[in-house]
Write a protein that holds these residues in place. Structure first.
Motif, short mmCIF file in Angstrom:
data_model
loop_
_atom_site.label_atom_id
_atom_site.label_comp_id
_atom_site.label_asym_id
_atom_site.label_seq_id
_atom_site.Cartn_x
_atom_site.Cartn_y
_atom_site.Cartn_z
N VAL A 1 0.85 -1.19 0.00
CA VAL A 1 0.00 0.00 0.00
C VAL A 1 0.89 1.23 0.00
O VAL A 1 1.83 1.33 0.79
CB VAL A 1 -0.94 0.02 1.23
N ILE A 2 0.58 2.17 -0.91
CA ILE A 2 1.30 3.44 -0.98
C ILE A 2 0.28 4.55 -0.79
O ILE A 2 -0.58 4.77 -1.65
CB ILE A 2 2.01 3.60 -2.35
N LYS B 1 2.88 -6.77 2.69
CA LYS B 1 4.35 -6.79 2.66
C LYS B 1 4.83 -5.36 2.91
O LYS B 1 4.26 -4.67 3.75
CB LYS B 1 4.83 -7.37 1.34
N GLU B 2 5.86 -4.89 2.22
CA GLU B 2 6.35 -3.54 2.50
C GLU B 2 5.25 -2.51 2.26
O GLU B 2 4.57 -2.53 1.23
CB GLU B 2 7.56 -3.22 1.62
N GLN B 3 5.07 -1.61 3.25
CA GLN B 3 4.07 -0.56 3.15
C GLN B 3 4.78 0.80 3.10
O GLN B 3 5.78 1.00 3.80
CB GLN B 3 3.14 -0.62 4.37
N PHE B 4 4.23 1.72 2.29
CA PHE B 4 4.92 2.98 2.04
C PHE B 4 4.02 4.16 2.39
O PHE B 4 2.93 4.31 1.84
CB PHE B 4 5.33 3.06 0.57
N ILE B 5 4.49 5.00 3.32
CA ILE B 5 3.76 6.20 3.74
C ILE B 5 4.38 7.41 3.06
O ILE B 5 5.59 7.64 3.16
CB ILE B 5 3.81 6.34 5.28
N VAL B 6 3.55 8.19 2.37
CA VAL B 6 4.08 9.25 1.51
C VAL B 6 3.52 10.63 1.84
O VAL B 6 3.50 11.53 0.99
CB VAL B 6 3.80 8.92 0.02
N MET C 1 1.24 -0.06 13.48
CA MET C 1 1.39 -1.08 12.43
C MET C 1 1.86 -2.41 13.02
O MET C 1 1.36 -3.48 12.65
CB MET C 1 2.38 -0.59 11.37
N ASN C 2 2.80 -2.36 13.97
CA ASN C 2 3.30 -3.59 14.59
C ASN C 2 2.21 -4.34 15.34
O ASN C 2 2.25 -5.57 15.47
CB ASN C 2 4.47 -3.28 15.53
N ASN C 3 1.20 -3.61 15.84
CA ASN C 3 0.09 -4.24 16.55
C ASN C 3 -0.89 -4.93 15.61
O ASN C 3 -1.83 -5.58 16.06
CB ASN C 3 -0.67 -3.20 17.38
N THR C 4 -0.66 -4.80 14.30
CA THR C 4 -1.55 -5.44 13.32
C THR C 4 -1.46 -6.95 13.42
O THR C 4 -2.47 -7.66 13.30
CB THR C 4 -1.18 -4.99 11.90
N VAL D 1 7.86 1.93 5.43
CA VAL D 1 8.82 2.90 4.92
C VAL D 1 8.15 4.27 4.87
O VAL D 1 7.06 4.43 4.31
CB VAL D 1 9.30 2.51 3.51
N PHE D 2 8.82 5.28 5.48
CA PHE D 2 8.33 6.65 5.38
C PHE D 2 9.07 7.35 4.25
O PHE D 2 10.29 7.33 4.21
CB PHE D 2 8.58 7.41 6.68
#
Length: 217
Positions: A161-162, A184-189, A204-207, A216-217
């Protein structure tokens, strides 16, 4: 005479959530938050969009008993300012509640928070509404699952998700817990300020307690 006495309406709340126009779904999100909260007994100021009463609603911000922030970081300075200015406490839900699991958590959190402030909400009626809506939601999910299996349409196993922080965390929780698709890898933009990044990582870790979702920020 003060036409908008501070915290004079025990069941009234102000909502700060999706940023108009930056979030392409902002109108629908605010409309849905308003409807959900009204169904469990609150009067709701959404402040923006067609569901708002405009300037009059803004003038009545001080009347609210407390504020609701639905956001990992944007809007936090506003609710903190209102807490200092009017003594209005705020309830924070750190991501967009997508699906029944997170929507139930959001509404339950608001109700638990409201218990502290003499709102006069009928909690049994509110809980009955939440259960009714959850049953209806899962009936539709069940119908969709039956359709997918019947016609053998494939679903992906993993997802990236981006998006901004609220959507990335909200979608990851929904996809994992309600569709079985593994993030998998998630991207915050959204250029999240540094001071909020750790709390978003913790959310996110509590998911999942079985898999760490890279962020990734």
């Amino acid at each position: 005479m003060n036409e908008n006495p501070i915290r004079s309406e025990k069941k009234t709340v102000n909502i700060f959530a999706s940023i108009p126009y930056q979030d392409q779904f902002w109108k629908g999100n605010l409309k849905t938050y308003k409807e959900l909260l009204e169904h469990i007994g609150f009067k709701v100021n959404v402040l923006f969009g067609p569901e708002s009463a405009g300037v009059k609603e803004w003038q009545q911000i001080p009347r609210a008993n407390f504020n609701i922030l639905i956001s990992p970081w944007y809007g936090q300075s506003i609710v903190e300012h209102l807490q200092e200015l009017y003594g209005q406490p705020f309830f924070k839900f750190p991501h967009i509640p997508i699906g029944a699991n997170e929507t139930e958590k959001f509404l339950a959190g608001v109700l638990e928070f409201a218990r502290q402030y003499d709102t006069g909400i009928d909690y049994e009626k509110a809980q009955a509404y939440i259960k009714h809506e959850s049953r209806a939601y899962y009936e539709e999910i069940d119908n969709l699952a039956t359709f997918l299996l019947e016609f053998r349409y494939g679903l992906p196993n993993h997802v990236h998700v981006i998006h901004d922080a609220g959507y990335v965390v909200g979608l990851s929780k929904f996809l994992l817990h309600e569709t079985g698709i593994v993030p998998k890898e998630q991207f915050i933009v959204d250029n999240t300020p540094d001071e909020f990044q750790q709390s978003i990582r913790m959310d996110m870790n509590n998911t999942s307690d079985k898999k760490k979702i890279p962020l990734v920020f």
